[in-house]
Scaffold this active site. Sequence first.
Site, mmCIF file in Angstrom:
data_model
loop_
_atom_site.group_PDB
_atom_site.id
_atom_site.type_symbol
_atom_site.label_atom_id
_atom_site.label_comp_id
_atom_site.label_asym_id
_atom_site.label_seq_id
_atom_site.Cartn_x
_atom_site.Cartn_y
_atom_site.Cartn_z
ATOM 1 N N ARG A 280 0.845 -1.182 0.000
ATOM 2 C CA ARG A 280 0.000 0.000 0.000
ATOM 3 C C ARG A 280 0.883 1.235 0.000
ATOM 4 N NH1 ARG A 280 -2.477 -4.087 2.131
ATOM 5 N NH2 ARG A 280 -4.717 -4.313 1.855
ATOM 6 N N PHE A 466 6.023 8.532 -1.509
ATOM 7 C CA PHE A 466 6.178 9.180 -0.221
ATOM 8 C C PHE A 466 6.612 8.201 0.864
ATOM 9 C CE2 PHE A 466 5.157 12.247 3.165
ATOM 10 C CZ PHE A 466 5.844 13.315 2.637
ATOM 11 N N TYR A 467 7.132 7.059 0.472
ATOM 12 C CA TYR A 467 7.971 6.226 1.337
ATOM 13 C C TYR A 467 7.277 5.582 2.531
ATOM 14 C CZ TYR A 467 10.834 9.819 -0.968
ATOM 15 O OH TYR A 467 11.352 10.697 -1.860
ATOM 16 N N HIS A 468 6.005 5.235 2.428
ATOM 17 C CA HIS A 468 5.309 4.606 3.551
ATOM 18 C C HIS A 468 4.718 3.263 3.136
ATOM 19 C CE1 HIS A 468 4.674 8.967 5.152
ATOM 20 N NE2 HIS A 468 5.865 8.495 5.473
ATOM 21 N N PRO A 469 5.549 2.304 2.734
ATOM 22 C CA PRO A 469 5.011 1.011 2.307
ATOM 23 C C PRO A 469 4.450 0.230 3.485
ATOM 24 C CG PRO A 469 7.393 0.892 2.463
ATOM 25 C CD PRO A 469 7.021 2.332 2.707
#
Length: 527
Positions: A280, A466-469
């Site tokens: 996600r 935006f680096y929030h997996p």
Amino acid sequence: MTGTAETYDYVVVGSSAGCALAARLSEDPDVTVALIEAGPPATGRLFEIPALFSQQLKTAYDWDFATEPEAQLGGRRIYLPRGRAIGGTSSMNTMLYVRGHRYDYDTWERMGNPGWGYDDVLPFFKKSEDNQRGADDFHGTGGPLTVSDPVSVHPLLTAWVEAAQDAGHKSNPDFNGTEQGGVGYHQVTQRNALRCSSAVAFLEPAADRPNLTVLPSTTALRLSFDGTRAQGLEVDHLGTVRLIRINREVVLSLGAYNSPTCCFSPASAPRTSSPKRASRPCMTCRTWDGTCRTTPGASSASSATPSLFSARTPRARSSGCVSGVMDLWPGTRSAVSSVPAMACRAPDIQVHAALGIVRDEGLAAPLEPGMSFGPYVARPSSRGSVRLRHSHPYAKPRIVHNYLGDEDDRRRLREGLRICMRIARESRLTEVLESDLHGAAAAGLAPVSDRDQDIDDFIHTQSFSFYHPSGTCMMGKVVDSELRVHGLDNVRVADTSIMPSLVTGNTNAPAIMIGERAASFIRSAAQ
């Protein structure tokens, strides 16, 4: 293989959430704990000074992942930084302390994960926290993780907050308080204006405990099993392969890209599920860049030049970021909820504003004085995958985020961009910035209008991660509500990969909370 096998009761692999988990487990003097991290210790000014985080990118301290070509982004491969040092990504992030919305956690519980509602997780957030503002219903004091207000906020960022309010967005003094929506200043994980990573917060106070062993520069290779019980972990420590024996449990805290590849690697048997899991991603769009016309409260734009990132200046120790959390369509349904009739009561878009001109996915030096800001989709509908590239343990995974693969995400990002365009036109910004929609002229694009097609063309060429997996070992499918991997007796996962849906905001604070929760589950199971 060389050397003698070492044995520990608990082995924690990975050190963002893992630092909190290992430190909490080692509070019991009757157990032994090993914390394994592929990267080196996070020591020195590079890790201490907040504004130097970007100098870790594309170095030995960065896993330096990238997606496969993304269809909705013109076939571009998107850069995915992840921390590779003690403390994991908490040692290289921008230190924003954002928990997410009450709705996020209540949704997790409604999706079939008991004990993960907001009222359940709030005590664990408070347990970790030592908030500069003091204790209240939403915040704690006395915990290991220092949460503070930035030591300085640049006048350009103040101008952005005021412009956003002029554009109709309410002020919010605490994004982790009564409600999340609005615009304001982030609290940060900083202590005395220096980075307070999970390593600083949790490991440093535990460093002298004889039952805690920290193994940096040590890469996990494979788990070995006796039936469905993990009994050993092979690691590579600076070129020497060692065997670590597991007396009780092993916990994977390697993050949303590495935990699934370790858990489902052919080198680790038995395989309990497919190596493909949903991911996600957050998606952000670089929008307005403003070079300084003049700096509020200063005689010239010189106070916004890159010299402010000198280690001797206060602003070098500030997060340099303000934010807005906006609800585009109140009452719309959640894009990630498994309950069709559930109305979404959380904001849809988060906007970040920061000093410096963001170029080349943040990899280019901010040579012009100014600021950048842009939106990202808070809870995307698009789903991607993390797959094994091949069986070699050093191979980087094959990552497909499928950014903007869902029309709902495209619609939300489009509207988020329009919000930013409106804020950029407010007089508080136009008086101090010469603003331009980032990259339009350089990319040979016409000025972007409010037309859907113009905005979509811009998003297609200029958006990045935006680096929030999250969600690659999600609760309910890969792990149960106590984070145990289905089908295995003594393997858990504790990081953002277990999230069944993405939270509304940054993920460092939730990752630490997950580490705290995992420690409580393990302690309860041992009693």
